[in-house]
Design a protein around this motif. Structure first.
Motif, short mmCIF file in Angstrom:
data_model
loop_
_atom_site.label_atom_id
_atom_site.label_comp_id
_atom_site.label_asym_id
_atom_site.label_seq_id
_atom_site.Cartn_x
_atom_site.Cartn_y
_atom_site.Cartn_z
N ASN A 141 0.83 -1.39 0.09
CA ASN A 141 -0.16 -0.04 0.03
C ASN A 141 0.82 1.34 -0.05
OD1 ASN A 141 -2.42 -1.28 -0.33
ND2 ASN A 141 -2.75 -1.26 1.92
N LEU A 142 1.95 1.14 0.60
CA LEU A 142 3.15 2.24 0.63
C LEU A 142 3.82 2.16 -0.88
CD1 LEU A 142 4.35 2.30 4.27
CD2 LEU A 142 2.78 4.07 3.13
N GLY A 143 3.50 1.57 -1.67
CA GLY A 143 4.17 1.37 -3.19
C GLY A 143 5.43 0.87 -2.96
N PHE A 144 5.63 0.09 -1.94
CA PHE A 144 7.20 -0.66 -1.84
C PHE A 144 7.04 -1.84 -3.11
CE2 PHE A 144 7.74 1.04 2.18
CZ PHE A 144 8.96 1.64 2.24
N SER A 145 8.21 -2.24 -3.70
CA SER A 145 8.06 -3.10 -4.77
C SER A 145 8.30 -4.38 -3.97
CB SER A 145 9.45 -3.02 -5.76
OG SER A 145 10.52 -3.07 -5.11
N ILE A 146 8.15 -5.51 -4.63
CA ILE A 146 8.25 -7.15 -4.04
C ILE A 146 9.58 -7.09 -3.70
CG2 ILE A 146 8.17 -9.37 -4.67
CD1 ILE A 146 5.47 -8.31 -4.41
N ASP A 147 10.66 -6.70 -4.56
CA ASP A 147 12.10 -6.93 -3.86
C ASP A 147 12.55 -6.17 -2.91
OD1 ASP A 147 12.72 -8.82 -6.08
OD2 ASP A 147 13.37 -7.14 -7.36
N GLN A 148 11.89 -4.83 -2.84
CA GLN A 148 11.97 -4.03 -1.45
C GLN A 148 11.33 -4.50 -0.27
OE1 GLN A 148 10.26 -0.44 -3.15
NE2 GLN A 148 12.32 0.59 -3.50
N ILE A 149 10.25 -5.16 -0.50
CA ILE A 149 9.48 -5.85 0.70
C ILE A 149 10.35 -7.34 0.99
CG2 ILE A 149 7.41 -6.99 1.32
CD1 ILE A 149 5.95 -5.18 -0.59
N ARG A 150 10.91 -7.97 0.08
CA ARG A 150 11.73 -8.94 0.32
C ARG A 150 12.98 -8.58 1.31
NH1 ARG A 150 11.18 -13.44 -2.46
NH2 ARG A 150 10.35 -12.36 -4.61
N SER A 151 13.58 -7.57 0.88
CA SER A 151 14.52 -6.89 1.64
C SER A 151 14.18 -6.82 2.80
CB SER A 151 15.18 -5.80 0.98
OG SER A 151 15.85 -6.12 -0.12
N LEU A 152 13.08 -6.09 3.17
CA LEU A 152 12.78 -5.45 4.65
C LEU A 152 12.39 -6.75 5.42
CD1 LEU A 152 10.27 -2.50 3.50
CD2 LEU A 152 12.48 -2.64 4.83
N LEU A 153 11.75 -7.75 4.86
CA LEU A 153 11.41 -9.06 5.62
C LEU A 153 12.69 -9.73 5.88
CD1 LEU A 153 8.48 -10.31 3.45
CD2 LEU A 153 8.50 -9.51 5.89
N ILE A 154 13.59 -9.75 5.07
CA ILE A 154 14.76 -10.59 5.38
C ILE A 154 15.52 -9.72 6.57
CG2 ILE A 154 17.41 -11.10 4.53
CD1 ILE A 154 16.00 -11.35 1.68
N MET A 155 15.76 -8.49 6.55
CA MET A 155 16.31 -7.60 7.64
C MET A 155 15.51 -8.06 8.86
SD MET A 155 17.29 -3.92 6.00
CE MET A 155 16.28 -3.61 4.59
N ALA A 156 14.22 -7.85 8.91
CA ALA A 156 13.25 -8.15 10.07
C ALA A 156 13.65 -9.65 10.59
CB ALA A 156 11.78 -7.74 9.78
N ASP A 157 13.71 -10.45 9.61
CA ASP A 157 13.69 -11.88 10.03
C ASP A 157 15.03 -12.38 10.54
OD1 ASP A 157 12.47 -14.47 9.97
OD2 ASP A 157 13.50 -14.99 8.55
N GLU A 158 16.02 -11.59 10.16
CA GLU A 158 17.38 -11.84 10.62
C GLU A 158 17.83 -11.24 12.04
OE1 GLU A 158 19.91 -11.25 7.28
OE2 GLU A 158 19.22 -13.14 6.28
N ASN A 159 16.78 -10.23 12.27
CA ASN A 159 17.04 -9.69 13.44
C ASN A 159 18.42 -8.77 13.48
OD1 ASN A 159 14.46 -10.03 14.80
ND2 ASN A 159 15.40 -11.97 15.56
N GLU A 160 18.77 -8.35 12.33
CA GLU A 160 19.82 -7.36 12.09
C GLU A 160 19.53 -6.34 11.42
OE1 GLU A 160 22.78 -9.85 9.95
OE2 GLU A 160 22.83 -11.45 11.57
N MET A 161 18.19 -6.09 11.41
CA MET A 161 17.71 -4.65 10.69
C MET A 161 18.13 -3.51 11.69
SD MET A 161 13.80 -3.74 10.36
CE MET A 161 13.43 -4.61 11.72
N THR A 162 18.78 -2.61 11.07
CA THR A 162 18.96 -1.39 11.77
C THR A 162 17.94 -0.25 11.29
OG1 THR A 162 20.52 -0.51 10.26
CG2 THR A 162 21.49 -2.05 12.07
N CYS A 163 17.62 0.63 12.00
CA CYS A 163 16.93 1.77 11.59
C CYS A 163 17.49 2.53 10.45
CB CYS A 163 16.69 2.77 12.70
SG CYS A 163 15.17 3.75 12.26
N ARG A 164 18.92 2.59 10.37
CA ARG A 164 19.80 3.29 9.27
C ARG A 164 19.45 2.32 7.91
NH1 ARG A 164 25.41 5.07 10.26
NH2 ARG A 164 24.26 6.06 11.54
#
Length: 133
Positions: free
Chosen positions: A60-83
């Motif tokens: 709904n915010l217009g993120f692409s599938i690849d961008q969402i995949r990246s966000l999910l990977i970052m969140a899933d690996e618990n290595e996501m930084t706000c940066r």
């Protein structure tokens, strides 16, 4: 699967994501394949339901599938930084702003063409002539 299991219909209704879209996300690996009952029906966990909500909101915010995949990977690996999220979001925001500028140029051009058209029954139309170049 521990915890409550949800059918594809329940997950679809809860997240407002079409069933075929859910299956598509599974096919492309955006969502993991759910467990299945002995009868072959999909059974989603609460975490998978949350993940689908995440995907829906990101789309709904217009993120692409690849961008969402990246966000999910970052969140899933618990290595996501706000940066990291900020950098991805900044790139997406710049793309959205570029699209808005292009749409404003398109709007201006269409308004100009529309104003040239005299809306009469004459056989020639300035808008058609402009489109022919």
């Amino acid at each position: 699967m521990t915890g409550k299991a949800f059918s594809i219909g329940e997950v679809s209704r809860a997240t407002d994501v079409n069933i075929e879209t859910i299956r598509y996300y599974e096919r492309i690996g955006l969502m993991p394949a759910p467990d299945r009952t002995a009868g072959g029906n999909r059974q989603y966990s609460l975490e998978q339901k949350r993940q689908l909500s995440f995907i829906k909101r990101a789309r709904n915010l217009g993120f692409s599938i690849d961008q969402i995949r990246s966000l999910l990977i970052m969140a899933d690996e618990n290595e996501m930084t706000c940066r990291q999220v900020s950098a991805l979001t900044a790139t997406h925001l710049a793309d959205v702003q570029d699209k808005i500028k292009e749409l404003k140029r398109l709007e201006s051009k269409l308004q100009s063409l529309h104003q040239k058209c005299q809306s009469n029954n004459a056989p020639d139309c300035p808008m058609i002539e402009d489109l022919f170049g």
